[in-house]
Design a protein around this motif. Structure first.
Motif, mmCIF file in Angstrom:
data_model
loop_
_atom_site.group_PDB
_atom_site.id
_atom_site.type_symbol
_atom_site.label_atom_id
_atom_site.label_comp_id
_atom_site.label_asym_id
_atom_site.label_seq_id
_atom_site.Cartn_x
_atom_site.Cartn_y
_atom_site.Cartn_z
ATOM 1 N N MET A 79 14.994 42.267 45.291
ATOM 2 C CA MET A 79 15.999 42.355 46.340
ATOM 3 C C MET A 79 17.237 43.055 45.792
ATOM 4 S SD MET A 79 17.800 39.371 48.432
ATOM 5 C CE MET A 79 18.804 39.976 49.727
ATOM 6 N N SER A 80 17.778 43.937 46.601
ATOM 7 C CA SER A 80 18.933 44.698 46.128
ATOM 8 C C SER A 80 20.240 43.964 46.409
ATOM 9 C CB SER A 80 18.953 46.074 46.808
ATOM 10 O OG SER A 80 18.945 45.923 48.197
ATOM 11 N N GLU A 81 21.169 44.119 45.482
ATOM 12 C CA GLU A 81 22.505 43.550 45.643
ATOM 13 C C GLU A 81 23.485 44.710 45.665
ATOM 14 O OE1 GLU A 81 25.522 40.731 43.097
ATOM 15 O OE2 GLU A 81 23.409 40.184 43.128
ATOM 16 N N VAL A 82 24.348 44.736 46.680
ATOM 17 C CA VAL A 82 25.291 45.831 46.844
ATOM 18 C C VAL A 82 26.700 45.288 46.702
ATOM 19 C CG1 VAL A 82 26.152 47.578 48.449
ATOM 20 C CG2 VAL A 82 23.715 47.050 48.383
ATOM 21 N N LYS A 83 27.514 45.960 45.899
ATOM 22 C CA LYS A 83 28.909 45.543 45.724
ATOM 23 C C LYS A 83 29.803 46.301 46.698
ATOM 24 C CE LYS A 83 28.633 44.466 40.746
ATOM 25 N NZ LYS A 83 27.932 43.274 40.996
ATOM 26 N N LEU A 84 30.641 45.568 47.425
ATOM 27 C CA LEU A 84 31.591 46.173 48.360
ATOM 28 C C LEU A 84 32.972 45.580 48.112
ATOM 29 C CD1 LEU A 84 29.703 46.106 51.792
ATOM 30 C CD2 LEU A 84 29.954 48.034 50.250
ATOM 31 N N THR A 85 33.987 46.409 48.284
ATOM 32 C CA THR A 85 35.364 45.946 48.186
ATOM 33 C C THR A 85 35.868 45.652 49.587
ATOM 34 O OG1 THR A 85 35.688 47.331 46.244
ATOM 35 C CG2 THR A 85 37.659 46.529 47.346
ATOM 36 N N ALA A 86 36.382 44.448 49.803
ATOM 37 C CA ALA A 86 36.868 44.049 51.127
ATOM 38 C C ALA A 86 38.319 43.628 51.041
ATOM 39 C CB ALA A 86 36.017 42.900 51.659
ATOM 40 N N PRO A 121 17.085 45.556 54.978
ATOM 41 C CA PRO A 121 17.130 44.288 55.711
ATOM 42 C C PRO A 121 17.526 43.135 54.779
ATOM 43 C CG PRO A 121 15.050 45.455 56.085
ATOM 44 C CD PRO A 121 15.777 46.171 54.991
ATOM 45 N N ASN A 122 18.322 42.211 55.258
ATOM 46 C CA ASN A 122 18.737 41.025 54.504
ATOM 47 C C ASN A 122 19.363 41.363 53.152
ATOM 48 O OD1 ASN A 122 17.747 39.146 56.472
ATOM 49 N ND2 ASN A 122 15.698 39.628 55.770
ATOM 50 N N VAL A 123 20.111 42.462 53.094
ATOM 51 C CA VAL A 123 20.736 42.887 51.842
ATOM 52 C C VAL A 123 21.711 41.813 51.360
ATOM 53 C CG1 VAL A 123 22.600 44.136 53.019
ATOM 54 C CG2 VAL A 123 21.951 44.794 50.695
ATOM 55 N N LEU A 124 21.762 41.605 50.052
ATOM 56 C CA LEU A 124 22.711 40.673 49.453
ATOM 57 C C LEU A 124 23.965 41.471 49.101
ATOM 58 C CD1 LEU A 124 23.054 37.725 48.462
ATOM 59 C CD2 LEU A 124 22.271 38.517 46.227
ATOM 60 N N ILE A 125 25.097 41.065 49.662
ATOM 61 C CA ILE A 125 26.340 41.808 49.464
ATOM 62 C C ILE A 125 27.279 40.998 48.566
ATOM 63 C CG2 ILE A 125 28.363 42.805 50.605
ATOM 64 C CD1 ILE A 125 26.598 43.177 53.108
ATOM 65 N N SER A 126 27.695 41.633 47.485
ATOM 66 C CA SER A 126 28.673 41.024 46.589
ATOM 67 C C SER A 126 30.044 41.564 46.994
ATOM 68 C CB SER A 126 28.348 41.397 45.139
ATOM 69 O OG SER A 126 29.347 40.919 44.281
ATOM 70 N N LEU A 127 30.899 40.679 47.498
ATOM 71 C CA LEU A 127 32.198 41.091 48.027
ATOM 72 C C LEU A 127 33.316 40.845 47.021
ATOM 73 C CD1 LEU A 127 31.966 39.537 51.608
ATOM 74 C CD2 LEU A 127 31.923 41.964 51.068
ATOM 75 N N ASP A 128 34.057 41.900 46.730
ATOM 76 C CA ASP A 128 35.285 41.769 45.943
ATOM 77 C C ASP A 128 36.418 41.722 46.968
ATOM 78 O OD1 ASP A 128 37.517 42.015 44.409
ATOM 79 O OD2 ASP A 128 36.949 43.871 43.428
ATOM 80 N N ILE A 129 36.958 40.522 47.206
ATOM 81 C CA ILE A 129 37.949 40.348 48.270
ATOM 82 C C ILE A 129 39.357 40.417 47.691
ATOM 83 C CG2 ILE A 129 38.752 38.833 50.122
ATOM 84 C CD1 ILE A 129 35.884 37.643 50.141
ATOM 85 N N ASP A 130 40.086 41.447 48.067
ATOM 86 C CA ASP A 130 41.484 41.663 47.626
ATOM 87 C C ASP A 130 41.629 41.644 46.107
ATOM 88 O OD1 ASP A 130 42.369 41.831 50.260
ATOM 89 O OD2 ASP A 130 42.753 39.684 50.404
ATOM 90 N N GLY A 131 40.538 41.910 45.384
ATOM 91 C CA GLY A 131 40.598 41.911 43.927
ATOM 92 C C GLY A 131 40.797 40.536 43.328
ATOM 93 N N LYS A 132 40.729 39.484 44.169
ATOM 94 C CA LYS A 132 41.008 38.126 43.686
ATOM 95 C C LYS A 132 39.761 37.275 43.573
ATOM 96 C CE LYS A 132 45.501 38.102 45.992
ATOM 97 N NZ LYS A 132 46.211 37.596 47.171
#
Length: 198
Positions: A1-8, A56-67
């Motif tokens: 399963m793929s994990e995608v990093k996103l900045t939020a 489908p059902n991608v796992l998203i790693s969220l960097d929220i406000d750098g915190k």
């Protein structure tokens, strides 16, 4: 399963006007919820999110406000009905090792028995319970040689280790339909002509 990093980024503006401004900047408004915490309103990068949602059902790693870093899976995606761009996304907070219920796409492979039979996907995706970090992208089912009237039930689909069904075992996922006979269609036309003459 793929994990995608996103900045939020967290957002404080709400409503249609604020959402339009966010989308003009090629970003997408979203909400992160789960684990009993208050919903967190976010702004996500549009292009990167669009690419991530192709899985489908991608796992998203969220960097929220750098915190803070959070893991999430998409639960609801709203798109513009005409242009197809993302309007809003709901994300569910998950933790490593946690079990979640998701729908995994079902792909059929192989040739049906000769005779022009049709394969109907009763369910395009199978509800399963899986660890959040080990959700399969899809499930493949062989329909090789199946004849009209045959069905593939949920229990017939081989699941990877650690994944269980979230539906009844006897739920029909695929079924083979008999091809329509053309003579029956011609017979109906003849009857219609007779009625018209009367």
């Amino acid at each position: 399963m793929s994990e995608v990093k996103l900045t939020a980024e967290t957002r404080t503006e709400f409503g249609k006007g604020a959402a339009r401004r966010i989308r003009r900047d090629n970003k997408v408004p979203g909400v992160l919820y789960g684990h009993g915490s208050d919903p967190l309103h976010l702004t996500l990068p549009g292009h990167e999110l669009l690419l991530a949602l192709r899985t489908p059902n991608v796992l998203i790693s969220l960097d929220i406000d750098g915190k803070s870093n959070e893991l999430a899976i998409p639960k609801s995606v709203q798109r513009d009905p005409l242009k197809g761009f993302l309007e809003h996304v709901d994300l569910q907070l998950v933790k490593r090792g946690e079990k979640v219920t998701v729908e995994v796409p079902v792909h059929a492979e192989g040739e049906l028995a000769p005779g022009g039979n049709l394969l109907e996907h009763v369910l395009n995706a199978l509800p399963v319970e899986a660890e959040a970090t080990h959700i399969p992208e899809s499930l493949t089912v062989s329909v090789e040689g199946l004849e009209a009237g045959a069905s593939v039930l949920a229990k017939d689909i081989a699941l990877p280790s650690g994944i269980s069904l979230a539906v009844e075992d006897d739920t029909v996922v695929l079924q083979v339909l008999q091809a329509q006979v053309e003579e029956a269609v011609e017979g109906e036309e003849t009857e219609g002509e007779e009625v018209a003459e009367a």
